[in-house]
Design a protein around this motif. Structure first.
Motif, mmCIF file in Angstrom:
data_model
loop_
_atom_site.group_PDB
_atom_site.id
_atom_site.type_symbol
_atom_site.label_atom_id
_atom_site.label_comp_id
_atom_site.label_asym_id
_atom_site.label_seq_id
_atom_site.Cartn_x
_atom_site.Cartn_y
_atom_site.Cartn_z
ATOM 1 N N THR A 76 -7.072 7.283 6.074
ATOM 2 C CA THR A 76 -6.217 6.177 5.650
ATOM 3 C C THR A 76 -4.939 6.689 5.007
ATOM 4 O O THR A 76 -3.839 6.207 5.307
ATOM 5 C CB THR A 76 -6.970 5.265 4.659
ATOM 6 O OG1 THR A 76 -8.130 4.737 5.314
ATOM 7 C CG2 THR A 76 -6.093 4.126 4.196
ATOM 8 N N GLN A 77 -5.056 7.692 4.126
ATOM 9 C CA GLN A 77 -3.864 8.281 3.529
ATOM 10 C C GLN A 77 -2.980 8.901 4.603
ATOM 11 O O GLN A 77 -1.755 8.803 4.551
ATOM 12 C CB GLN A 77 -4.250 9.358 2.501
ATOM 13 C CG GLN A 77 -4.291 8.873 1.086
ATOM 14 C CD GLN A 77 -4.165 10.008 0.084
ATOM 15 O OE1 GLN A 77 -4.122 11.182 0.437
ATOM 16 N NE2 GLN A 77 -4.114 9.650 -1.169
ATOM 17 N N ALA A 78 -3.609 9.548 5.588
ATOM 18 C CA ALA A 78 -2.840 10.168 6.667
ATOM 19 C C ALA A 78 -2.053 9.115 7.443
ATOM 20 O O ALA A 78 -0.882 9.328 7.795
ATOM 21 C CB ALA A 78 -3.771 10.938 7.605
ATOM 22 N N ALA A 79 -2.678 7.953 7.712
ATOM 23 C CA ALA A 79 -1.997 6.885 8.444
ATOM 24 C C ALA A 79 -0.808 6.347 7.651
ATOM 25 O O ALA A 79 0.287 6.154 8.196
ATOM 26 C CB ALA A 79 -2.974 5.766 8.776
ATOM 27 N N LEU A 80 -1.007 6.117 6.358
ATOM 28 C CA LEU A 80 0.072 5.623 5.506
ATOM 29 C C LEU A 80 1.209 6.643 5.425
ATOM 30 O O LEU A 80 2.392 6.307 5.540
ATOM 31 C CB LEU A 80 -0.463 5.312 4.103
ATOM 32 C CG LEU A 80 -1.484 4.179 4.004
ATOM 33 C CD1 LEU A 80 -2.077 4.129 2.605
ATOM 34 C CD2 LEU A 80 -0.858 2.843 4.353
ATOM 35 N N PHE A 81 0.832 7.897 5.234
ATOM 36 C CA PHE A 81 1.812 8.980 5.154
ATOM 37 C C PHE A 81 2.605 9.085 6.451
ATOM 38 O O PHE A 81 3.834 9.215 6.452
ATOM 39 C CB PHE A 81 1.068 10.289 4.862
ATOM 40 C CG PHE A 81 1.938 11.508 4.844
ATOM 41 C CD1 PHE A 81 2.676 11.837 3.717
ATOM 42 C CD2 PHE A 81 2.011 12.343 5.947
ATOM 43 C CE1 PHE A 81 3.475 12.969 3.696
ATOM 44 C CE2 PHE A 81 2.801 13.470 5.931
ATOM 45 C CZ PHE A 81 3.538 13.784 4.800
ATOM 46 N N GLY A 100 -3.165 3.832 14.733
ATOM 47 C CA GLY A 100 -4.457 3.175 14.531
ATOM 48 C C GLY A 100 -5.559 3.624 15.460
ATOM 49 O O GLY A 100 -6.623 3.017 15.497
ATOM 50 N N SER A 101 -5.335 4.710 16.212
ATOM 51 C CA SER A 101 -6.347 5.176 17.161
ATOM 52 C C SER A 101 -7.474 5.920 16.448
ATOM 53 O O SER A 101 -7.229 6.645 15.487
ATOM 54 C CB SER A 101 -5.705 6.118 18.195
ATOM 55 O OG SER A 101 -4.671 5.472 18.905
ATOM 56 N N ASN A 102 -8.695 5.734 16.927
ATOM 57 C CA ASN A 102 -9.809 6.505 16.384
ATOM 58 C C ASN A 102 -9.956 7.802 17.173
ATOM 59 O O ASN A 102 -9.210 8.063 18.125
ATOM 60 C CB ASN A 102 -11.112 5.690 16.401
ATOM 61 C CG ASN A 102 -11.515 5.242 17.798
ATOM 62 O OD1 ASN A 102 -11.222 5.903 18.797
ATOM 63 N ND2 ASN A 102 -12.200 4.109 17.884
ATOM 64 N N ASN A 103 -10.929 8.639 16.782
ATOM 65 C CA ASN A 103 -11.060 9.958 17.415
ATOM 66 C C ASN A 103 -11.327 9.869 18.913
ATOM 67 O O ASN A 103 -10.790 10.657 19.694
ATOM 68 C CB ASN A 103 -12.171 10.762 16.735
ATOM 69 C CG ASN A 103 -11.767 11.258 15.363
ATOM 70 O OD1 ASN A 103 -10.608 11.149 14.970
ATOM 71 N ND2 ASN A 103 -12.707 11.808 14.627
ATOM 72 N N ARG A 104 -12.164 8.921 19.313
ATOM 73 C CA ARG A 104 -12.462 8.782 20.740
ATOM 74 C C ARG A 104 -11.214 8.412 21.534
ATOM 75 O O ARG A 104 -10.956 8.984 22.610
ATOM 76 C CB ARG A 104 -13.550 7.721 20.948
ATOM 77 C CG ARG A 104 -13.912 7.479 22.415
ATOM 78 C CD ARG A 104 -14.964 6.390 22.550
ATOM 79 N NE ARG A 104 -14.540 5.156 21.928
ATOM 80 C CZ ARG A 104 -13.659 4.305 22.460
ATOM 81 N NH1 ARG A 104 -13.123 4.570 23.645
ATOM 82 N NH2 ARG A 104 -13.353 3.194 21.835
ATOM 83 N N GLU A 105 -10.432 7.479 20.998
ATOM 84 C CA GLU A 105 -9.218 7.055 21.692
ATOM 85 C C GLU A 105 -8.187 8.185 21.753
ATOM 86 O O GLU A 105 -7.505 8.369 22.768
ATOM 87 C CB GLU A 105 -8.638 5.827 20.998
ATOM 88 C CG GLU A 105 -9.522 4.592 21.140
ATOM 89 C CD GLU A 105 -9.174 3.478 20.171
ATOM 90 O OE1 GLU A 105 -9.494 2.321 20.470
ATOM 91 O OE2 GLU A 105 -8.580 3.768 19.110
ATOM 92 N N ILE A 106 -8.071 8.946 20.656
ATOM 93 C CA ILE A 106 -7.155 10.094 20.657
ATOM 94 C C ILE A 106 -7.594 11.109 21.701
ATOM 95 O O ILE A 106 -6.774 11.664 22.443
ATOM 96 C CB ILE A 106 -7.097 10.740 19.257
ATOM 97 C CG1 ILE A 106 -6.455 9.779 18.252
ATOM 98 C CG2 ILE A 106 -6.310 12.053 19.292
ATOM 99 C CD1 ILE A 106 -6.512 10.254 16.814
ATOM 100 N N ALA A 150 0.830 -1.205 0.000
ATOM 101 C CA ALA A 150 0.000 0.000 0.000
ATOM 102 C C ALA A 150 0.861 1.251 0.000
ATOM 103 O O ALA A 150 0.591 2.213 -0.722
ATOM 104 C CB ALA A 150 -0.927 -0.007 1.220
ATOM 105 N N ILE A 151 1.938 1.244 0.779
ATOM 106 C CA ILE A 151 2.844 2.400 0.829
ATOM 107 C C ILE A 151 3.490 2.628 -0.523
ATOM 108 O O ILE A 151 3.512 3.743 -1.046
ATOM 109 C CB ILE A 151 3.949 2.180 1.882
ATOM 110 C CG1 ILE A 151 3.375 2.370 3.283
ATOM 111 C CG2 ILE A 151 5.108 3.124 1.664
ATOM 112 C CD1 ILE A 151 3.097 3.804 3.641
ATOM 113 N N ALA A 152 4.027 1.558 -1.117
ATOM 114 C CA ALA A 152 4.735 1.694 -2.390
ATOM 115 C C ALA A 152 3.815 2.163 -3.492
ATOM 116 O O ALA A 152 4.163 3.011 -4.305
ATOM 117 C CB ALA A 152 5.366 0.361 -2.777
ATOM 118 N N SER A 153 2.602 1.634 -3.518
ATOM 119 C CA SER A 153 1.695 1.920 -4.619
ATOM 120 C C SER A 153 0.951 3.231 -4.468
ATOM 121 O O SER A 153 0.472 3.782 -5.432
ATOM 122 C CB SER A 153 0.677 0.784 -4.756
ATOM 123 O OG SER A 153 1.339 -0.426 -5.001
#
Length: 220
Positions: free
Chosen positions: A201-206, A167-173, A133-136
């Protein structure tokens, strides 16, 4: 109870998955579809929490169906479950809105845990698929030098980005940083805007790529 729509062109696979998933007391298969178009047609009636989507199917394949469902029902979670791990499939499915991509040799307990994680807002990728996913998706992630990347974010936004990468969601953050969920949502919106990223998802990969390259830990 997690309500699941199974999408796979092989009847025997659907039946096996249904039996396996319903052995979990918190999961119920509420519908089945043999192709992407049939899945799209059933969603308004069934209102599932998550779609378990195969890739190669007749009429409308899983990648096209993922894009259509994500556009029509942005809050509906889609988890790809397939035998195909081609770079193009992985990157395109994630780019179009899938929240996870697993292979069919995933252990039953791991699949159940992945479904629960996706429902909670986490992104799930099978072993070796994160690298694909990162490479592509690298072409769709802005190529900014590391100092510029960090300079665009406030210290608090950087903390939020690290937690997104973990991998945290908004509530966990919100719980970790002692903020309200609305405040976290505002931070996430600002991060996406500042870094010219389309979604979480893009933010997590980035972020994974950024923190790895700069020896940052995604943990707070």
């Amino acid at each position: 109870m997690i309500q699941i729509l199974l999408v796979d062109d092989q009847y025997i696979i659907r039946q096996g998955l249904k039996t396996m998933l319903e052995s979990n007391p918190d999961m119920r298969v509420i519908g089945e579809a043999e192709n992407g178009q049939r899945a799209i047609d059933q969603i308004p009636l069934l209102q599932p929490d998550i779609v378990l989507m195969d890739i190669r199917m007749p009429i409308v394949d899983g990648v096209a169906a993922t894009g259509a469902i994500a556009q029509l029902y942005p809050d509906l979670k889609i988890l790809i479950l397939t035998t195909f791990d081609d770079d193009e499939y992985v990157s395109k499915a994630m780019r179009l809105g899938a929240k996870g991509y697993l292979l069919k040799d995933t252990e039953p307990d791991e699949l159940a845990m992945a479904i629960r994680a996706v429902i909670k807002g986490h992104t799930q990728l099978g072993p070796g698929l994160f690298e694909k996913a990162i490479a592509s998706t690298s072409a769709s992630v802005p190529t900014i030098s590391p100092p510029s990347e960090l300079a665009q974010l406030t210290p608090r936004e950087l903390e939020v980005l690290k937690l997104i990468a973990a991998g945290s969601n908004n509530r966990e953050i919100a719980e970790v940083l002692f903020l309200s969920e609305n405040t976290v949502k505002n931070y996430v919106t600002n991060i996406l805007s500042r870094l010219n990223l389309r979604d979480r998802t893009q933010a997590a990969l980035f972020a994974h790529s950024l923190f790895r390259d700069r020896n940052f830990s995604p943990e707070i």
